[in-house]
Design a protein around this motif. Structure first.
Motif, PDB file in Angstrom:
ATOM      1  N   PRO A  51       0.828  -1.385  -0.036  1.00 32.80           N
ATOM      2  CA  PRO A  51      -0.054   0.017  -0.092  1.00 32.80           C
ATOM      3  C   PRO A  51       0.948   1.272  -0.013  1.00 32.80           C
ATOM      4  O   PRO A  51       0.293   2.320  -0.168  1.00 32.80           O
ATOM      5  CB  PRO A  51      -0.766  -0.132   1.279  1.00 32.80           C
ATOM      6  CG  PRO A  51       0.075  -1.026   2.220  1.00 32.80           C
ATOM      7  CD  PRO A  51       0.750  -1.853   1.367  1.00 32.80           C
ATOM      8  N   GLY A  52       2.172   1.209   0.185  1.00 32.36           N
ATOM      9  CA  GLY A  52       2.820   2.474   0.215  1.00 32.36           C
ATOM     10  C   GLY A  52       2.779   3.181  -0.883  1.00 32.36           C
ATOM     11  O   GLY A  52       2.593   4.678  -0.290  1.00 32.36           O
ATOM     12  N   LEU A  53       2.880   2.804  -2.014  1.00 32.91           N
ATOM     13  CA  LEU A  53       2.910   4.066  -3.225  1.00 32.91           C
ATOM     14  C   LEU A  53       1.566   4.226  -3.402  1.00 32.91           C
ATOM     15  O   LEU A  53       1.402   5.562  -3.638  1.00 32.91           O
ATOM     16  CB  LEU A  53       3.160   2.899  -4.388  1.00 32.91           C
ATOM     17  CG  LEU A  53       3.257   3.787  -5.867  1.00 32.91           C
ATOM     18  CD1 LEU A  53       4.748   4.712  -5.647  1.00 32.91           C
ATOM     19  CD2 LEU A  53       3.590   3.096  -6.957  1.00 32.91           C
ATOM     20  N   ALA A  54       0.556   3.682  -2.896  1.00 39.51           N
ATOM     21  CA  ALA A  54      -0.995   4.160  -3.296  1.00 39.51           C
ATOM     22  C   ALA A  54      -1.055   5.160  -2.189  1.00 39.51           C
ATOM     23  O   ALA A  54      -1.944   6.217  -2.387  1.00 39.51           O
ATOM     24  CB  ALA A  54      -1.867   2.917  -3.135  1.00 39.51           C
ATOM     25  N   PHE A  55      -0.733   4.947  -0.953  1.00 36.10           N
ATOM     26  CA  PHE A  55      -0.797   6.131   0.113  1.00 36.10           C
ATOM     27  C   PHE A  55      -0.249   7.526  -0.529  1.00 36.10           C
ATOM     28  O   PHE A  55      -0.558   8.617  -0.180  1.00 36.10           O
ATOM     29  CB  PHE A  55      -0.009   5.637   1.423  1.00 36.10           C
ATOM     30  CG  PHE A  55      -0.975   4.910   2.110  1.00 36.10           C
ATOM     31  CD1 PHE A  55      -2.456   5.273   2.637  1.00 36.10           C
ATOM     32  CD2 PHE A  55      -0.769   3.644   2.582  1.00 36.10           C
ATOM     33  CE1 PHE A  55      -3.198   4.563   3.301  1.00 36.10           C
ATOM     34  CE2 PHE A  55      -1.533   2.883   3.346  1.00 36.10           C
ATOM     35  CZ  PHE A  55      -2.851   3.337   3.644  1.00 36.10           C
ATOM     36  N   LEU A  56       1.105   7.430  -0.987  1.00 39.50           N
ATOM     37  CA  LEU A  56       1.724   8.454  -1.708  1.00 39.50           C
ATOM     38  C   LEU A  56       0.721   8.940  -2.674  1.00 39.50           C
ATOM     39  O   LEU A  56       1.144  10.492  -3.001  1.00 39.50           O
ATOM     40  CB  LEU A  56       3.209   8.112  -2.167  1.00 39.50           C
ATOM     41  CG  LEU A  56       4.272   7.619  -1.113  1.00 39.50           C
ATOM     42  CD1 LEU A  56       5.442   7.369  -1.901  1.00 39.50           C
ATOM     43  CD2 LEU A  56       4.635   9.040  -0.283  1.00 39.50           C
ATOM     44  N   MET A  57       0.072   8.358  -3.379  1.00 41.77           N
ATOM     45  CA  MET A  57      -0.668   8.890  -4.528  1.00 41.77           C
ATOM     46  C   MET A  57      -1.821   9.552  -3.978  1.00 41.77           C
ATOM     47  O   MET A  57      -2.524  10.297  -4.854  1.00 41.77           O
ATOM     48  CB  MET A  57      -1.166   7.639  -5.545  1.00 41.77           C
ATOM     49  CG  MET A  57      -0.120   7.243  -6.232  1.00 41.77           C
ATOM     50  SD  MET A  57      -0.187   5.539  -7.015  1.00 41.77           S
ATOM     51  CE  MET A  57      -1.573   6.178  -8.276  1.00 41.77           C
ATOM     52  N   GLY A  79      -7.601  14.190  -9.167  1.00 40.50           N
ATOM     53  CA  GLY A  79      -7.985  13.043  -9.492  1.00 40.50           C
ATOM     54  C   GLY A  79      -7.381  12.079 -10.232  1.00 40.50           C
ATOM     55  O   GLY A  79      -7.489  10.844 -10.293  1.00 40.50           O
ATOM     56  N   ASP A  80      -5.921  12.538 -10.180  1.00 32.07           N
ATOM     57  CA  ASP A  80      -4.870  11.464 -10.822  1.00 32.07           C
ATOM     58  C   ASP A  80      -3.682  11.283  -9.698  1.00 32.07           C
ATOM     59  O   ASP A  80      -2.941  12.336  -9.435  1.00 32.07           O
ATOM     60  CB  ASP A  80      -4.466  12.173 -12.180  1.00 32.07           C
ATOM     61  CG  ASP A  80      -3.337  11.017 -12.935  1.00 32.07           C
ATOM     62  OD1 ASP A  80      -2.839  10.161 -12.128  1.00 32.07           O
ATOM     63  OD2 ASP A  80      -2.730  11.393 -13.832  1.00 32.07           O
ATOM     64  N   GLY A  81      -3.464  10.123  -9.012  1.00 32.85           N
ATOM     65  CA  GLY A  81      -2.607  10.090  -8.078  1.00 32.85           C
ATOM     66  C   GLY A  81      -1.117  10.332  -8.555  1.00 32.85           C
ATOM     67  O   GLY A  81      -0.173  10.432  -7.743  1.00 32.85           O
ATOM     68  N   PHE A  82      -0.738  10.104  -9.912  1.00 35.06           N
ATOM     69  CA  PHE A  82       0.513  10.421 -10.508  1.00 35.06           C
ATOM     70  C   PHE A  82       0.991  11.652  -9.921  1.00 35.06           C
ATOM     71  O   PHE A  82       2.194  11.766  -9.766  1.00 35.06           O
ATOM     72  CB  PHE A  82       0.459  10.277 -11.874  1.00 35.06           C
ATOM     73  CG  PHE A  82       1.797  10.960 -12.421  1.00 35.06           C
ATOM     74  CD1 PHE A  82       2.841  10.048 -12.403  1.00 35.06           C
ATOM     75  CD2 PHE A  82       1.807  12.084 -13.193  1.00 35.06           C
ATOM     76  CE1 PHE A  82       4.241  10.505 -12.767  1.00 35.06           C
ATOM     77  CE2 PHE A  82       3.019  12.735 -13.803  1.00 35.06           C
ATOM     78  CZ  PHE A  82       4.139  11.670 -13.673  1.00 35.06           C
ATOM     79  N   TRP A  83       0.180  12.786 -10.099  1.00 35.74           N
ATOM     80  CA  TRP A  83       0.883  14.057  -9.732  1.00 35.74           C
ATOM     81  C   TRP A  83       1.294  14.359  -8.152  1.00 35.74           C
ATOM     82  O   TRP A  83       2.361  15.279  -8.027  1.00 35.74           O
ATOM     83  CB  TRP A  83      -0.162  15.323 -10.056  1.00 35.74           C
ATOM     84  CG  TRP A  83      -0.577  15.033 -11.434  1.00 35.74           C
ATOM     85  CD1 TRP A  83      -1.847  14.710 -12.022  1.00 35.74           C
ATOM     86  CD2 TRP A  83       0.072  15.452 -12.651  1.00 35.74           C
ATOM     87  NE1 TRP A  83      -1.637  14.694 -13.437  1.00 35.74           N
ATOM     88  CE2 TRP A  83      -0.608  15.076 -13.966  1.00 35.74           C
ATOM     89  CE3 TRP A  83       1.598  15.853 -12.779  1.00 35.74           C
ATOM     90  CZ2 TRP A  83      -0.157  15.420 -15.226  1.00 35.74           C
ATOM     91  CZ3 TRP A  83       2.190  15.988 -13.923  1.00 35.74           C
ATOM     92  CH2 TRP A  83       1.424  15.896 -15.065  1.00 35.74           C
ATOM     93  N   SER A  84       0.945  13.392  -7.368  1.00 39.70           N
ATOM     94  CA  SER A  84       1.673  13.633  -5.939  1.00 39.70           C
ATOM     95  C   SER A  84       3.021  12.732  -5.979  1.00 39.70           C
ATOM     96  O   SER A  84       3.665  12.893  -5.029  1.00 39.70           O
ATOM     97  CB  SER A  84       0.845  13.130  -5.104  1.00 39.70           C
ATOM     98  OG  SER A  84       0.413  11.748  -5.071  1.00 39.70           O
TER      99      SER A  84
END
Length: 233
Positions: free
Chosen positions: A90-96, A104-109
């Motif tokens: 889950p770590g990457l998803a938390f950063l997103m 609306g797009d998790g990439f930008w974080s």
């Protein structure tokens, strides 16, 4: 390596400050993301991480499975007991998640973390190879298809690379600044050898420390603690 060899040594290298490298990374990755990939996921991983990040952003860990849920149970997503979820770490998803909230797009974080690799690599190269290495390393990274493509998509590798680079830079700084830390690290490596019996013949660790000539205080402390005999072959 090619840039290192081809760039004339007598010619001064362009010194770009860390902030400039960071902004250059932001621009390059945004261009690849928007113009090259049109903002679309490049791999199955990204679909899964995006789903997981949106689930977290909604304040949940799972969502209700759709009617055709069994068809959506595949490599990275699972349907169990009527719940649909991603089982990647889950770590990457938390950063997103902040990116999902804001755009609306998790990439930008992840985007600024990926761009920060350029100044981070330059700083580490400078510690290890001097000003010439610090000037060349960010450009080598910027020319890398690995950096441009993974940095413009959702993958765990760029944030992991940033963490490892920052850790290595801090380790180099501490190693050079603290003689006691160097001694402790060497002792840790030597003690690690005690835990690997049968792999290779083990030296007499006390003799190794005595031969170095710089560990008198450390040896006295080990002897006072009754550990000297434990370190002997």
């Amino acid at each position: 390596l090619g840039l290192w060899g081809l760039w004339p040594k007598q010619r001064a290298l362009p010194q770009v400050p860390p902030a400039g490298l960071f902004l250059l990374g932001l621009a390059a990755l945004a261009a690849v993301r928007v113009l090259g990939l049109h903002g679309a996921p490049l791999t199955d991983d990204e679909w899964a991480y995006a789903f997981q990040a949106k689930t977290f952003a909604s304040g949940a860990l799972t969502v209700a499975a759709p009617p055709d849920g069994p068809y959506l149970d595949y490599l990275f997503l699972a349907v169990r007991d009527g719940r649909w979820f991603c089982h990647l770490q889950p770590g990457l998803a938390f950063l997103m998640t902040p990116g999902v909230w804001l755009t609306g797009d998790g990439f930008w974080s992840l985007w600024p973390l990926h761009a920060a690799l350029l100044p981070a690599v330059g700083a580490l190269a400078g510690r290890l190879g001097g000003a010439r290495a610090a000037a060349i390393a960010p450009w080598v990274l910027l020319a890398s298809p690995w950096f441009l493509l993974t940095g413009a998509t959702v993958e765990p590798y760029p944030p992991l690379a940033l963490g490892v680079t920052l850790w290595a830079t801090a380790t180099v700084d501490l190693w050079r600044a603290d003689r006691a830390l160097r001694q402790a690290a060497l002792l840790g490596l030597l003690l690690g050898g005690v835990l690997l019996p049968g792999v290779a013949p083990q030296p007499d660790l006390v003799e190794v420390l005595q031969a170095d000539g710089r560990f008198g205080t450390l040896l006295a402390a080990l002897d006072a603690a009754g550990l000297t005999d434990a370190l002997r072959g």
